[in-house]
Design a protein around this motif. Structure first.
Motif, PDB file in Angstrom:
ATOM      1  N   GLU A  21       0.831  -1.203   0.000  1.00 28.50           N
ATOM      2  CA  GLU A  21       0.000   0.000   0.000  1.00 28.50           C
ATOM      3  C   GLU A  21       0.870   1.260   0.000  1.00 28.50           C
ATOM      4  OE1 GLU A  21      -2.422  -0.582   3.475  1.00 28.50           O
ATOM      5  OE2 GLU A  21      -3.839  -1.896   2.421  1.00 28.50           O
ATOM      6  N   THR A  22       1.951   1.217   0.744  1.00 26.54           N
ATOM      7  CA  THR A  22       2.869   2.360   0.796  1.00 26.54           C
ATOM      8  C   THR A  22       3.525   2.578  -0.560  1.00 26.54           C
ATOM      9  OG1 THR A  22       3.254   2.032   3.153  1.00 26.54           O
ATOM     10  CG2 THR A  22       4.900   3.321   1.959  1.00 26.54           C
ATOM     11  N   LYS A  23       3.932   1.496  -1.212  1.00 24.94           N
ATOM     12  CA  LYS A  23       4.523   1.620  -2.555  1.00 24.94           C
ATOM     13  C   LYS A  23       3.536   2.274  -3.523  1.00 24.94           C
ATOM     14  CE  LYS A  23       7.744  -2.266  -2.403  1.00 24.94           C
ATOM     15  NZ  LYS A  23       8.062  -3.593  -2.967  1.00 24.94           N
ATOM     16  N   GLU A  24       2.273   1.871  -3.448  1.00 22.38           N
ATOM     17  CA  GLU A  24       1.248   2.473  -4.310  1.00 22.38           C
ATOM     18  C   GLU A  24       1.082   3.961  -3.998  1.00 22.38           C
ATOM     19  OE1 GLU A  24      -0.609   1.319  -6.941  1.00 22.38           O
ATOM     20  OE2 GLU A  24       0.771  -0.368  -6.832  1.00 22.38           O
ATOM     21  N   ARG A  25       1.065   4.291  -2.724  1.00 22.44           N
ATOM     22  CA  ARG A  25       0.907   5.702  -2.322  1.00 22.44           C
ATOM     23  C   ARG A  25       2.096   6.530  -2.792  1.00 22.44           C
ATOM     24  NH1 ARG A  25       2.831   8.531   1.652  1.00 22.44           N
ATOM     25  NH2 ARG A  25       3.560   6.766   2.873  1.00 22.44           N
ATOM     26  N   LEU A  26       3.296   5.955  -2.740  1.00 22.42           N
ATOM     27  CA  LEU A  26       4.487   6.684  -3.165  1.00 22.42           C
ATOM     28  C   LEU A  26       4.472   7.007  -4.657  1.00 22.42           C
ATOM     29  CD1 LEU A  26       7.217   4.923  -1.011  1.00 22.42           C
ATOM     30  CD2 LEU A  26       6.266   7.210  -0.695  1.00 22.42           C
ATOM     31  N   ASN A  27       3.656   6.290  -5.424  1.00 21.42           N
ATOM     32  CA  ASN A  27       3.479   6.639  -6.839  1.00 21.42           C
ATOM     33  C   ASN A  27       2.774   7.976  -7.007  1.00 21.42           C
ATOM     34  OD1 ASN A  27       4.707   4.509  -8.250  1.00 21.42           O
ATOM     35  ND2 ASN A  27       2.924   3.204  -7.957  1.00 21.42           N
ATOM     36  N   THR A  28       2.064   8.412  -5.981  1.00 17.83           N
ATOM     37  CA  THR A  28       1.325   9.673  -6.064  1.00 17.83           C
ATOM     38  C   THR A  28       2.072  10.842  -5.432  1.00 17.83           C
ATOM     39  OG1 THR A  28       0.114   9.346  -3.994  1.00 17.83           O
ATOM     40  CG2 THR A  28      -0.866   8.403  -5.995  1.00 17.83           C
ATOM     41  N   VAL A  29       3.190  10.552  -4.777  1.00 15.09           N
ATOM     42  CA  VAL A  29       3.993  11.602  -4.146  1.00 15.09           C
ATOM     43  C   VAL A  29       4.935  12.170  -5.205  1.00 15.09           C
ATOM     44  CG1 VAL A  29       5.712  12.128  -2.378  1.00 15.09           C
ATOM     45  CG2 VAL A  29       3.854  10.524  -1.869  1.00 15.09           C
ATOM     46  N   VAL A  42      12.717  18.828 -13.118  1.00 17.22           N
ATOM     47  CA  VAL A  42      12.290  17.443 -13.258  1.00 17.22           C
ATOM     48  C   VAL A  42      11.257  17.164 -12.182  1.00 17.22           C
ATOM     49  CG1 VAL A  42      13.045  15.036 -13.074  1.00 17.22           C
ATOM     50  CG2 VAL A  42      14.551  16.727 -14.124  1.00 17.22           C
ATOM     51  N   THR A  43      10.166  16.524 -12.574  1.00 15.86           N
ATOM     52  CA  THR A  43       9.179  16.060 -11.603  1.00 15.86           C
ATOM     53  C   THR A  43       9.254  14.541 -11.591  1.00 15.86           C
ATOM     54  OG1 THR A  43       7.750  17.950 -12.053  1.00 15.86           O
ATOM     55  CG2 THR A  43       6.741  16.074 -10.949  1.00 15.86           C
ATOM     56  N   ILE A  44       9.371  13.990 -10.383  1.00 16.87           N
ATOM     57  CA  ILE A  44       9.595  12.553 -10.197  1.00 16.87           C
ATOM     58  C   ILE A  44       8.703  12.074  -9.054  1.00 16.87           C
ATOM     59  CG2 ILE A  44      11.511  12.959  -8.601  1.00 16.87           C
ATOM     60  CD1 ILE A  44      12.990  10.587  -9.865  1.00 16.87           C
ATOM     61  N   THR A  45       8.297  10.800  -9.105  1.00 16.20           N
ATOM     62  CA  THR A  45       7.544  10.248  -7.983  1.00 16.20           C
ATOM     63  C   THR A  45       8.518   9.752  -6.921  1.00 16.20           C
ATOM     64  OG1 THR A  45       7.486   7.939  -8.737  1.00 16.20           O
ATOM     65  CG2 THR A  45       5.754   9.406  -9.580  1.00 16.20           C
ATOM     66  N   ALA A  46       8.004   9.502  -5.734  1.00 17.05           N
ATOM     67  CA  ALA A  46       8.843   8.957  -4.664  1.00 17.05           C
ATOM     68  C   ALA A  46       9.279   7.529  -4.980  1.00 17.05           C
ATOM     69  CB  ALA A  46       8.114   9.016  -3.330  1.00 17.05           C
TER      70      ALA A  46
END
Length: 107
Positions: A21-29, A42-46
């Motif tokens: 769940e945390t990995k999925e959430r980090l896709n939105t950070v 540059v814009t990058i996800t966590a």
């Protein structure tokens, strides 16, 4: 003893679910990293997936300079994203670890 083992297994499964769940959430950070003079960003996800790159027109005329800007700025963005990613996943993993004798060295 068997009950303890089942409890540990359930806690491990729960921890694994929280990590996913945390990995999925980090896709939105989203993190934005820019060159010192703001000519490239540059814009990058966590999770270290690049979402966008913005380049000032001035850099388009000098291939070598643009390449240098890209390398420096992307590396800074990846470093920042990696720190956030590792901290978040470590916190979730530590929280979900069952109390296994002899494994307290992870603290």
């Amino acid at each position: 003893m068997f009950g303890d083992m089942m409890g540990m297994m359930n806690k491990l499964k729960e921890a694994q679910k929280k990590v996913e769940e945390t990995k999925e959430r980090l896709n939105t950070v989203l993190l934005k990293e820019s060159s010192n003079d703001e000519k490239l960003s540059v814009t990058i996800t966590a999770n270290r997936s690049i979402k966008s790159i913005s380049v000032d027109d001035e850099l388009l005329g000098d291939k070598e300079m643009l390449e240098d800007y890209l390398i420096l700025t992307i590396n800074k963005a990846i470093e920042k994203a990696t720190k956030i990613n590792e901290a978040e996943l470590a916190a979730v993993a530590k929280e979900g670890m069952p109390n296994i004798p002899g494994m307290d060295m992870l603290k």
